[in-house]
Design a protein around this motif. Structure first.
Motif, PDB file in Angstrom:
ATOM      1  N   ALA A 135      -4.354  15.780   0.330  1.00 39.93           N
ATOM      2  CA  ALA A 135      -3.896  17.012   0.976  1.00 39.93           C
ATOM      3  C   ALA A 135      -5.082  17.825   1.485  1.00 39.93           C
ATOM      4  O   ALA A 135      -5.062  18.339   2.615  1.00 39.93           O
ATOM      5  CB  ALA A 135      -3.064  17.837   0.002  1.00 39.93           C
ATOM      6  N   THR A 136      -6.140  17.913   0.692  1.00 37.47           N
ATOM      7  CA  THR A 136      -7.337  18.664   1.096  1.00 37.47           C
ATOM      8  C   THR A 136      -7.993  18.014   2.314  1.00 37.47           C
ATOM      9  O   THR A 136      -8.391  18.700   3.260  1.00 37.47           O
ATOM     10  CB  THR A 136      -8.340  18.743  -0.071  1.00 37.47           C
ATOM     11  OG1 THR A 136      -7.704  19.387  -1.172  1.00 37.47           O
ATOM     12  CG2 THR A 136      -9.596  19.501   0.319  1.00 37.47           C
TER      13      THR A 136
ATOM     14  N   PRO B 145       0.840  -1.207   0.000  1.00 40.84           N
ATOM     15  CA  PRO B 145       0.000   0.000   0.000  1.00 40.84           C
ATOM     16  C   PRO B 145       0.870   1.251   0.000  1.00 40.84           C
ATOM     17  O   PRO B 145       1.940   1.278   0.610  1.00 40.84           O
ATOM     18  CB  PRO B 145      -0.782  -0.095   1.316  1.00 40.84           C
ATOM     19  CG  PRO B 145      -0.615  -1.480   1.788  1.00 40.84           C
ATOM     20  CD  PRO B 145       0.639  -2.013   1.187  1.00 40.84           C
ATOM     21  N   ARG B 146       0.417   2.266  -0.695  1.00 39.58           N
ATOM     22  CA  ARG B 146       1.165   3.518  -0.700  1.00 39.58           C
ATOM     23  C   ARG B 146       0.191   4.681  -0.802  1.00 39.58           C
ATOM     24  O   ARG B 146      -0.917   4.540  -1.302  1.00 39.58           O
ATOM     25  CB  ARG B 146       2.183   3.559  -1.827  1.00 39.58           C
ATOM     26  CG  ARG B 146       1.615   3.442  -3.198  1.00 39.58           C
ATOM     27  CD  ARG B 146       2.724   3.344  -4.251  1.00 39.58           C
ATOM     28  NE  ARG B 146       2.137   3.517  -5.561  1.00 39.58           N
ATOM     29  CZ  ARG B 146       2.053   4.665  -6.203  1.00 39.58           C
ATOM     30  NH1 ARG B 146       2.560   5.754  -5.663  1.00 39.58           N
ATOM     31  NH2 ARG B 146       1.477   4.748  -7.383  1.00 39.58           N
ATOM     32  N   VAL B 147       0.638   5.799  -0.313  1.00 40.78           N
ATOM     33  CA  VAL B 147      -0.149   7.027  -0.363  1.00 40.78           C
ATOM     34  C   VAL B 147       0.683   8.064  -1.089  1.00 40.78           C
ATOM     35  O   VAL B 147       1.842   8.292  -0.742  1.00 40.78           O
ATOM     36  CB  VAL B 147      -0.488   7.522   1.064  1.00 40.78           C
ATOM     37  CG1 VAL B 147      -1.174   8.864   1.019  1.00 40.78           C
ATOM     38  CG2 VAL B 147      -1.329   6.498   1.791  1.00 40.78           C
ATOM     39  N   SER B 148       0.094   8.677  -2.078  1.00 39.44           N
ATOM     40  CA  SER B 148       0.798   9.717  -2.812  1.00 39.44           C
ATOM     41  C   SER B 148       0.641  11.035  -2.065  1.00 39.44           C
ATOM     42  O   SER B 148      -0.468  11.539  -1.894  1.00 39.44           O
ATOM     43  CB  SER B 148       0.212   9.856  -4.222  1.00 39.44           C
ATOM     44  OG  SER B 148       0.736  11.014  -4.836  1.00 39.44           O
ATOM     45  N   LEU B 149       1.744  11.568  -1.623  1.00 41.49           N
ATOM     46  CA  LEU B 149       1.708  12.847  -0.918  1.00 41.49           C
ATOM     47  C   LEU B 149       1.445  14.008  -1.882  1.00 41.49           C
ATOM     48  O   LEU B 149       1.226  15.136  -1.467  1.00 41.49           O
ATOM     49  CB  LEU B 149       3.007  13.058  -0.156  1.00 41.49           C
ATOM     50  CG  LEU B 149       3.289  11.996   0.909  1.00 41.49           C
ATOM     51  CD1 LEU B 149       4.628  12.265   1.583  1.00 41.49           C
ATOM     52  CD2 LEU B 149       2.179  11.927   1.927  1.00 41.49           C
ATOM     53  N   GLU B 150       1.460  13.713  -3.166  1.00 41.23           N
ATOM     54  CA  GLU B 150       1.190  14.729  -4.184  1.00 41.23           C
ATOM     55  C   GLU B 150      -0.303  14.801  -4.519  1.00 41.23           C
ATOM     56  O   GLU B 150      -0.710  15.615  -5.320  1.00 41.23           O
ATOM     57  CB  GLU B 150       1.975  14.407  -5.459  1.00 41.23           C
ATOM     58  CG  GLU B 150       3.476  14.281  -5.256  1.00 41.23           C
ATOM     59  CD  GLU B 150       4.094  15.573  -4.734  1.00 41.23           C
ATOM     60  OE1 GLU B 150       3.740  16.658  -5.239  1.00 41.23           O
ATOM     61  OE2 GLU B 150       4.919  15.494  -3.808  1.00 41.23           O
TER      62      GLU B 150
END
Length: 167
Positions: free
Chosen positions: A138-139, A128-133
């Motif tokens: 972010a919102t 699993p990964r989360v894109s910080l972009e």
């Protein structure tokens, strides 16, 4: 019993109960149910008062349901991690047998899986990964931070708040 049967007050379910026959009590564990109902079903399943749960993906992760002997998938889960999570629930309480059964539908993934089950079962689970972009993530984090700060300053008057006060 004969007079009760004649009066329509004794039926086949009463016969089964009197004979201590095996029974089935089922419940639906899905996102369509209020969380209070889901928790009650989980307690009743753990306590043996429900012995069949029809589950959606709500049961896939994070719910300790206790002793499960069999898991039935009504289609092939989309990823091997989903499959392992679901089928891996059976047999955790040292039951003498644990069964995982998957029914395949006439869909591409199901057809591929039934044609070569080992290819499906040997798939690697993606990390699993989360894109910080991600603007969406972010919102959500910014909104969560703002809401947490707002609520922290509201003290014990949370029950009087309206969403207008926040916005």
């Amino acid at each position: 019993v004969a007079s009760l049967r004649e009066a329509g007050r004794w039926g086949d379910q009463h016969d089964r109960a009197a004979k201590l026959s095996p029974w089935v009590r089922a419940a639906e564990h899905s996102a369509q149910q209020p969380s209070s109902v889901l928790r009650r079903y989980e307690r009743e399943f753990k306590g043996g008062r429900i012995n069949v749960l029809g589950c959606s993906t709500t049961m896939e992760m994070g719910v300790d349901i206790g002793s499960i002997e069999a898991v039935l998938n009504t289609n092939v889960p989309p990823a091997i991690a989903n499959y392992r999570q679901r089928v891996g629930r059976a047999g955790r309480a040292r039951q003498p047998i644990a069964v995982g059964l998957t029914l395949c539908k006439d869909k591409p993934l199901d057809r591929m899986t039934i044609a070569d089950p080992l290819a499906y079962l040997n798939r690697d689970a993606r990390t699993p990964r989360v894109s910080l972009e991600s603007p969406t993530i972010a919102t959500r984090h910014a909104a969560g931070l703002l809401l947490a700060r707002f609520l922290a300053g509201s003290g014990t008057e949370l029950h009087r708040l309206t969403n207008g006060a926040f916005f």
